[in-house]
Motif scaffolding. Structure first.
Motif, PDB file in Angstrom:
ATOM      1  N   GLY A 172       0.829  -1.205   0.000  1.00 51.62           N
ATOM      2  CA  GLY A 172       0.000   0.000   0.000  1.00 51.62           C
ATOM      3  C   GLY A 172       0.862   1.253   0.000  1.00 51.62           C
ATOM      4  N   ARG A 173       0.212   2.408   0.142  1.00 49.86           N
ATOM      5  CA  ARG A 173       0.930   3.682   0.133  1.00 49.86           C
ATOM      6  C   ARG A 173       1.760   3.827   1.406  1.00 49.86           C
ATOM      7  NH1 ARG A 173      -2.373   9.064  -1.202  1.00 49.86           N
ATOM      8  NH2 ARG A 173      -2.495   7.937  -3.170  1.00 49.86           N
ATOM      9  N   ASN A 174       3.022   4.169   1.247  1.00 49.51           N
ATOM     10  CA  ASN A 174       3.878   4.310   2.417  1.00 49.51           C
ATOM     11  C   ASN A 174       3.542   5.589   3.172  1.00 49.51           C
ATOM     12  OD1 ASN A 174       5.179   5.153  -0.190  1.00 49.51           O
ATOM     13  ND2 ASN A 174       6.493   6.277   1.212  1.00 49.51           N
ATOM     14  N   PRO A 175       3.598   5.552   4.506  1.00 57.26           N
ATOM     15  CA  PRO A 175       3.258   6.733   5.310  1.00 57.26           C
ATOM     16  C   PRO A 175       4.285   7.839   5.153  1.00 57.26           C
ATOM     17  CG  PRO A 175       4.125   4.969   6.691  1.00 57.26           C
ATOM     18  CD  PRO A 175       3.956   4.391   5.330  1.00 57.26           C
ATOM     19  N   LEU A 176       3.835   9.065   5.394  1.00 54.62           N
ATOM     20  CA  LEU A 176       4.730  10.219   5.328  1.00 54.62           C
ATOM     21  C   LEU A 176       5.868  10.027   6.336  1.00 54.62           C
ATOM     22  CD1 LEU A 176       5.189  13.087   4.149  1.00 54.62           C
ATOM     23  CD2 LEU A 176       3.899  13.978   6.106  1.00 54.62           C
ATOM     24  N   GLY A 177       7.089  10.258   5.873  1.00 53.72           N
ATOM     25  CA  GLY A 177       8.247  10.090   6.730  1.00 53.72           C
ATOM     26  C   GLY A 177       9.009   8.804   6.466  1.00 53.72           C
ATOM     27  N   TYR A 178       8.450   7.974   5.578  1.00 58.09           N
ATOM     28  CA  TYR A 178       9.102   6.709   5.256  1.00 58.09           C
ATOM     29  C   TYR A 178       9.170   6.520   3.741  1.00 58.09           C
ATOM     30  CZ  TYR A 178       8.366   5.436  10.152  1.00 58.09           C
ATOM     31  OH  TYR A 178       8.379   5.412  11.519  1.00 58.09           O
ATOM     32  N   ARG A 179      10.087   5.688   3.303  1.00 62.92           N
ATOM     33  CA  ARG A 179      10.151   5.285   1.907  1.00 62.92           C
ATOM     34  C   ARG A 179      10.319   3.770   1.859  1.00 62.92           C
ATOM     35  NH1 ARG A 179      15.232   7.849   2.568  1.00 62.92           N
ATOM     36  NH2 ARG A 179      16.996   6.397   2.521  1.00 62.92           N
ATOM     37  N   VAL A 180       9.937   3.191   0.739  1.00 60.19           N
ATOM     38  CA  VAL A 180      10.009   1.743   0.575  1.00 60.19           C
ATOM     39  C   VAL A 180      11.333   1.381  -0.082  1.00 60.19           C
ATOM     40  CG1 VAL A 180       8.930  -0.296  -0.440  1.00 60.19           C
ATOM     41  CG2 VAL A 180       7.508   1.618   0.320  1.00 60.19           C
ATOM     42  N   GLU A 181      12.063   0.487   0.554  1.00 58.68           N
ATOM     43  CA  GLU A 181      13.303  -0.041  -0.013  1.00 58.68           C
ATOM     44  C   GLU A 181      13.192  -1.551  -0.027  1.00 58.68           C
ATOM     45  OE1 GLU A 181      16.704   1.420   2.062  1.00 58.68           O
ATOM     46  OE2 GLU A 181      16.506   3.462   1.257  1.00 58.68           O
ATOM     47  N   GLY A 182      13.051  -2.097  -1.232  1.00 54.86           N
ATOM     48  CA  GLY A 182      12.801  -3.527  -1.342  1.00 54.86           C
ATOM     49  C   GLY A 182      11.426  -3.841  -0.796  1.00 54.86           C
ATOM     50  N   SER A 183      11.348  -4.607   0.265  1.00 48.83           N
ATOM     51  CA  SER A 183      10.062  -4.937   0.888  1.00 48.83           C
ATOM     52  C   SER A 183       9.965  -4.370   2.294  1.00 48.83           C
ATOM     53  CB  SER A 183       9.881  -6.467   0.924  1.00 48.83           C
ATOM     54  OG  SER A 183      10.939  -7.075   1.658  1.00 48.83           O
ATOM     55  N   LEU A 192      10.120  -0.766   4.999  1.00 48.04           N
ATOM     56  CA  LEU A 192       9.989   0.678   5.169  1.00 48.04           C
ATOM     57  C   LEU A 192      11.214   1.213   5.897  1.00 48.04           C
ATOM     58  CD1 LEU A 192       6.278   1.217   6.293  1.00 48.04           C
ATOM     59  CD2 LEU A 192       7.296   1.892   4.121  1.00 48.04           C
ATOM     60  N   THR A 193      11.785   2.284   5.358  1.00 46.97           N
ATOM     61  CA  THR A 193      12.916   2.937   6.030  1.00 46.97           C
ATOM     62  C   THR A 193      12.608   4.415   6.173  1.00 46.97           C
ATOM     63  OG1 THR A 193      14.049   3.342   3.927  1.00 46.97           O
ATOM     64  CG2 THR A 193      14.597   1.296   5.089  1.00 46.97           C
ATOM     65  N   VAL A 194      13.234   5.054   7.161  1.00 46.28           N
ATOM     66  CA  VAL A 194      12.971   6.470   7.431  1.00 46.28           C
ATOM     67  C   VAL A 194      13.532   7.340   6.314  1.00 46.28           C
ATOM     68  CG1 VAL A 194      13.444   8.386   8.997  1.00 46.28           C
ATOM     69  CG2 VAL A 194      12.969   6.106   9.926  1.00 46.28           C
ATOM     70  N   ASP A 195      12.701   8.269   5.828  1.00 47.39           N
ATOM     71  CA  ASP A 195      13.125   9.273   4.866  1.00 47.39           C
ATOM     72  C   ASP A 195      13.484  10.525   5.661  1.00 47.39           C
ATOM     73  OD1 ASP A 195      12.866  11.642   3.131  1.00 47.39           O
ATOM     74  OD2 ASP A 195      12.203  10.213   1.605  1.00 47.39           O
ATOM     75  N   ALA A 196      14.772  10.862   5.718  1.00 46.23           N
ATOM     76  CA  ALA A 196      15.250  11.936   6.585  1.00 46.23           C
ATOM     77  C   ALA A 196      14.548  13.264   6.324  1.00 46.23           C
ATOM     78  CB  ALA A 196      16.762  12.094   6.420  1.00 46.23           C
ATOM     79  N   GLU A 197      14.377  13.622   5.050  1.00 46.61           N
ATOM     80  CA  GLU A 197      13.762  14.916   4.709  1.00 46.61           C
ATOM     81  C   GLU A 197      12.300  14.947   5.128  1.00 46.61           C
ATOM     82  OE1 GLU A 197      12.927  17.697   0.750  1.00 46.61           O
ATOM     83  OE2 GLU A 197      14.390  16.071   0.661  1.00 46.61           O
TER      84      GLU A 197
END
Length: 201
Positions: free
Chosen positions: A155-166, A168-173
């Motif tokens: 599904g759509r990743n939450p604000l503040g995270y990005r999808v890497e492979g399978s 969720l990792t924190v998106d610093a910006e």
């Protein structure tokens, strides 16, 4: 007959259905073997069997309106048109009102003028709708199980995270933006005020 084709595959169960290219090849091969002229193929890839957000289907009906010489619509299988009995019958009625036949490679003889053929067509629509429900249940169960184990369930990743492979990792910006929103909220700002301030910045 002068025909146009329609092909559809959904993202969720693409593995079971195959690809758009497989359907298109089958449509061209069938039309050639039957001596029909297949003028154009419309497609919807990665969409469900409901009527919402199906640009290919909308383009098909626009084409039909502008090309009254069209005699029929060729599909690979009934569930490519719709996986909901109501939608299926609604679309077929729309075609019939324009004097256009629906031809299916896998389910011949879908003519509404024959009560037995119409009943068979509607039965197949019920089967497709049931299959869709089972697929949805399986996928929902799998996603729920993965989420319970702490994994990313799609599904759509939450604000503040990005999808890497399978995962969720924190998106610093974006994480900085999330912290800012929480700070604004803690300072007493309302949702609309926060949105207005963010849009200005």
């Amino acid at each position: 007959m002068k025909l146009i084709g329609y092909a559809r595959v959904s993202t969720d169960n693409q593995r079971e259905e195959g690809t758009i290219q497989i359907q298109e090849y089958a449509l061209r091969e069938y039309a050639a073997a039957q001596g029909h002229e297949l003028v154009r193929i419309f497609e919807d890839e990665g969409v469900s069997g409901s009527l919402e957000n199906r640009p290919g289907l909308a383009d098909l009906f626009d084409f039909v309106e502008g090309h009254p010489e069209t005699e029929g619509v060729l599909i690979f299988k009934l569930d490519r048109l719709a996986r909901d009995l109501y939608y299926q019958e609604h679309l077929i009625k729309q075609l019939e009102q324009r004097g256009i036949l629906l031809l299916s490679i896998k389910e011949p003889n879908l003519d509404s003028s024959d009560p037995m053929r119409k009943a068979f067509r509607q039965f197949m629509g019920i089967v497709s709708e049931l299959e869709k429900s089972f697929i949805t249940m399986r996928m929902s169960g799998g996603r729920l199980n993965k989420a319970r184990k702490g994994g990313y369930a799609g599904g759509r990743n939450p604000l503040g995270y990005r999808v890497e492979g399978s995962e969720l990792t924190v998106d610093a910006e974006q994480a900085a933006l999330v912290r800012r929103i929480f700070t604004m909220r803690e300072n007493g700002q309302g949702i609309r005020e926060i949105a207005r301030d963010l849009n200005r910045s």
